[in-house]
Enzyme design. Structure first.
Site, PDB file in Angstrom:
ATOM      1  N   HIS A 192       0.810  -1.222   0.000  1.00  0.00           N
ATOM      2  CA  HIS A 192       0.000   0.000   0.000  1.00  0.00           C
ATOM      3  C   HIS A 192       0.842   1.270   0.000  1.00  0.00           C
ATOM      4  O   HIS A 192       0.377   2.328  -0.404  1.00  0.00           O
ATOM      5  CB  HIS A 192      -1.036  -0.044   1.122  1.00  0.00           C
ATOM      6  CG  HIS A 192      -2.159  -0.969   0.764  1.00  0.00           C
ATOM      7  ND1 HIS A 192      -2.144  -2.292   1.117  1.00  0.00           N
ATOM      8  CD2 HIS A 192      -3.247  -0.789  -0.021  1.00  0.00           C
ATOM      9  CE1 HIS A 192      -3.218  -2.879   0.596  1.00  0.00           C
ATOM     10  NE2 HIS A 192      -3.904  -1.997  -0.094  1.00  0.00           N
ATOM     11  N   GLU A 433     -11.348 -10.898  -4.692  1.00  0.00           N
ATOM     12  CA  GLU A 433      -9.897 -10.866  -4.434  1.00  0.00           C
ATOM     13  C   GLU A 433      -9.428 -12.070  -3.628  1.00  0.00           C
ATOM     14  O   GLU A 433      -8.252 -12.185  -3.297  1.00  0.00           O
ATOM     15  CB  GLU A 433      -9.486  -9.559  -3.758  1.00  0.00           C
ATOM     16  CG  GLU A 433     -10.324  -9.145  -2.578  1.00  0.00           C
ATOM     17  CD  GLU A 433      -9.957  -7.767  -2.037  1.00  0.00           C
ATOM     18  OE1 GLU A 433      -8.967  -7.178  -2.469  1.00  0.00           O
ATOM     19  OE2 GLU A 433     -10.693  -7.293  -1.153  1.00  0.00           O
ATOM     20  N   ASP A 457      -4.677  -8.653  -4.305  1.00  0.00           N
ATOM     21  CA  ASP A 457      -4.876  -9.739  -3.350  1.00  0.00           C
ATOM     22  C   ASP A 457      -5.135 -11.061  -4.042  1.00  0.00           C
ATOM     23  O   ASP A 457      -4.693 -12.103  -3.566  1.00  0.00           O
ATOM     24  CB  ASP A 457      -6.031  -9.403  -2.395  1.00  0.00           C
ATOM     25  CG  ASP A 457      -5.572  -8.460  -1.305  1.00  0.00           C
ATOM     26  OD1 ASP A 457      -4.507  -8.720  -0.724  1.00  0.00           O
ATOM     27  OD2 ASP A 457      -6.252  -7.445  -1.056  1.00  0.00           O
ATOM     28  N   CYS A 504      -9.840  -3.477 -10.471  1.00  0.00           N
ATOM     29  CA  CYS A 504      -9.252  -2.294  -9.835  1.00  0.00           C
ATOM     30  C   CYS A 504      -7.902  -2.571  -9.180  1.00  0.00           C
ATOM     31  O   CYS A 504      -7.337  -1.702  -8.530  1.00  0.00           O
ATOM     32  CB  CYS A 504     -10.211  -1.694  -8.820  1.00  0.00           C
ATOM     33  SG  CYS A 504     -10.568  -2.800  -7.453  1.00  0.00           S
TER      34      CYS A 504
HETATM   35  C1  PEP Z   1      -6.650  -5.418  -4.606  1.00  0.00           C
HETATM   36  O1  PEP Z   1      -6.464  -6.266  -3.732  1.00  0.00           O
HETATM   37  O2  PEP Z   1      -6.369  -5.601  -5.813  1.00  0.00           O
HETATM   38  C2  PEP Z   1      -7.231  -4.107  -4.265  1.00  0.00           C
HETATM   39  C3  PEP Z   1      -7.557  -3.242  -5.187  1.00  0.00           C
HETATM   40  O3  PEP Z   1      -7.349  -3.806  -2.937  1.00  0.00           O
HETATM   41  P1  PEP Z   1      -6.109  -3.365  -2.018  1.00  0.00           P
HETATM   42  O4  PEP Z   1      -4.924  -3.147  -2.891  1.00  0.00           O
HETATM   43  O5  PEP Z   1      -6.513  -2.137  -1.279  1.00  0.00           O
HETATM   44  O6  PEP Z   1      -5.944  -4.554  -1.113  1.00  0.00           O
HETATM   45 MG    MG Z   2      -7.354  -5.976  -1.821  1.00  0.00          MG
END
Ligand code: PEP
Ligand code: MG
Length: 575
Positions: A192, A433, A457, A504
């Protein structure tokens, strides 16, 4: 002579500036050799740090003596004894002169050796000295590095941050005006922290492994987050070469920007929607300026960075800013996805052995309704003001989704009774995910209004590869056939059932995957702004037919490297 370090590109760009070593909670030991003529200077540096450390210890002693007792203050006497030990002193001086290594490196090696020796000794008193030695070592090294102000929000000049690791909140709170870029030893592309860097358009390299050992505070740095390398103390020629490269890239970016006026259609006239991912409302301008047609993922957890939790009212105001800004375009708000690498002030106490497999995301919300319900109310209230969708993260079973939805319905009834307006047809979807959700996608079609695939994920859980680990980053590859098959199954089943589908994860924002995703059946891509122009350019220069042909071919290959090579060869022409 300049040195070069390699790492993983987290956020693209080229910056040139001075290194700022940010230690956070870690102690960093730089390791480098010194020319013979600087030995004396290095020993002087060591002497000064010993002097400063003695002063510190004496100050602590006198403070304790006045506020507690002189007996307590005596505990620090053994610290002073370590510092005044003639053997250590002589050994450190000798090693610096003979081996020409920097003082931190020599001191740290000496302390580690001493600690190792003491560990094998029976005598309890001597064994207790281990803590004193470790503490003195840390203080000496801090003083050698003349510890600077540690808040990244309070920087006064432009710098490139070099750190062992940064938390997503460190990144979110950086003063963007002064942070030219950053480099971390740890982390992967989908951590993140990397996601935040892309969102804030701060060039960054992660997983550089040795950056904090090889770079010193104040070193001149070229951060080349186009090729994934960091050049330390570059020559004049290297600097001017990179300055030109940086300016050329800017020029190219400006030319590409003209594409935002053009429709996002393929050559055979199919629309592929480009949406934005945002973490904090401040990013919405960047996203809109890059031509996005709404928000496909609003990671609401970044509003929870502070120690004080945002109440319903504050969340409502924050969501409202984004929703009103994008109206009539959609804004998909995801409920809290806390846990994993997103550990905040208020969750610090819940230490888990495997945080990514623990009480994360929807699991956390269902266990903490005192946070979940106000968030749902805030999202419901804002749904009356624009085109809002609500999405639950990390759903792994239908029961979990139904439980979350029943709480949502209770809150809808409460608002109804209180006469507070909200969208009664608010679309409610889930992130796909977790492999269990992908495998059961046909079942979820019966319950959900839409899906958004979180490949960050999905890749991690399908391949059993920690998404933030730099050590196994080579295994984290969305092109593994198992991932591609899951992505195809999700798209095929959702499209057959007319369930709106978007993607996403970071994969959606990487130009090299655009043709593949179109070929797999995805028509809504949600991403950070970093490559929006390039992705639109690809969409406009390909036909769906050729994307399907390419994808069908890739799906027949078995080996990830073969898939990768093939995709590189085909897509490079389009970039
Ligand atoms: C993902 O897991 O692809 C996602 C968009 O959520 P995050 O990256 O916040 O876990
Ligand atoms: Mg995620």
């Amino acid at each position: 002579m300049s040195k070069s370090i390699e790492g993983v590109i987290a956020s693209p760009g080229i910056v040139i500036g001075k290194a700022y070593i940010y230690r956070g909670d870690n102690i960093i030991i730089p390791k480098y050799t010194i020319p013979a003529e600087q030995v004396e200077k290095e020993i002087k540096r060591y002497d000064e740090s010993v002097k400063k450390t003695k002063e510190e210890i004496k100050a602590i002693q006198s403070q304790i003596a006045t506020s507690l007792s002189s007996d307590m203050a005596d505990i620090f006497q053994s610290h002073l004894m370590v510092l005044e030990d003639p053997y250590m002193d002589q050994k450190v001086r000798e090693t610096i002169s003979k081996e020409k290594r920097n003082a931190e490196w020599v001191l740290n090696d000496f302390s580690l050796q001493l600690i190792q020796n003491l560990k094998s000794i029976e005598d309890e008193y001597l064994r207790e000295r281990i803590i004193d030695i470790a503490d003195i070592n840390k203080r000496l090294i801090n003083n050698l590095q003349k510890t600077h102000d540690e808040s990244l929000a309070d920087l006064k000049e432009e710098v490139i941050i070099i750190a062992t690791d940064l938390t997503p909140s460190d990144t979110a709170m950086m003063n963007k005006k002064y942070v030219l870029g950053f480099v971390t030893d740890r982390g992967g592309r989908t951590s993140h922290t990397a996601i935040m860097a892309r969102a804030l358009e701060i060039p960054a390299i992660v997983g550089a492994q040795v950056a904090t050992s090889l770079i010193n505070h104040g070193d001149m740095i070229i951060l080349d987050a186009i090729h994934g390398k960091i050049i330390v103390n570059p020559s004049k020629d290297e600097i001017s070469e990179y300055e030109k490269y940086r300016d050329d890239l800017k020029q190219l970016e400006n030319e590409l920007a003209t594409i935002i006026e053009l429709p996002s259609h393929t050559l055979d006239n199919e629309t592929v929607y480009i949406y934005g991912n945002i973490e904090i409302p401040e990013e919405m301008n960047i996203i809109r300026d890059h031509g996005a047609q709404g928000i496909g993922l609003f990671r609401s957890e970044f509003l929870f960075l502070d120690k004080s939790l945002p109440d319903e009212e504050r969340q409502f105001e924050e969501y409202k800013r984004v929703v009103e800004f994008f109206t009539p375009h959609p804004v998909t708000i995801r409920t809290l996805d806390i846990g994993g690498d997103k550990i905040y002030a208020f969750t610090k106490q819940y230490k888990e052995r495997n945080p990514f497999l623990g009480c994360r995301a929807i699991r956390f919300s269902l266990e903490n309704e005192f946070l979940f319900r106000p968030q749902l109310r805030a999202i419901l209230r804002v749904s009356a003001l624009g085109n809002v969708k609500l999405m639950f993260p990390m759903i792994s079973s239908v029961e979990e989704f139904l439980k979350a939805k029943s709480i949502l319905h209770e809150e809808m009834e409460n608002l109804d009774k209180a006469g507070i307006p909200f969208d009664k047809n608010l679309p409610v979807g889930i992130m796909i995910e977790v492999p269990s959700a992908a495998i059961n996608i046909d079942i979820f079609c019966k319950y959900c209004d839409f899906f958004s695939v979180g490949t960050n994920d999905l890749v991690q859980y399908t391949l059993a590869v920690d998404r933030i680990s730099e050590k196994i980053a080579y295994l984290y590859n969305p092109l593994n056939l198992a991932v591609l098959r899951l992505l195809k199954q999700i798209a095929d089943v959702s499209n057959q059932n007319n369930i709106p589908l978007s993607i996403c994860g970071e994969m959606a924002g990487e130009p090299k995957y655009t043709m593949l995703l179109i070929g797999l059946g995805y028509r809504q891509l949600s991403m950070s702004s970093a490559f929006m122009y390039q992705i639109k350019r690809i969409i406009r220069s390909v036909s769906v037919k050729e994307c399907i042909e390419m994808t069908d071919y890739l799906l027949q290959l078995h080996n990830t490297y073969d898939i990768e090579n093939a995709i590189n060869q085909i897509t490079i022409i389009k970039l």
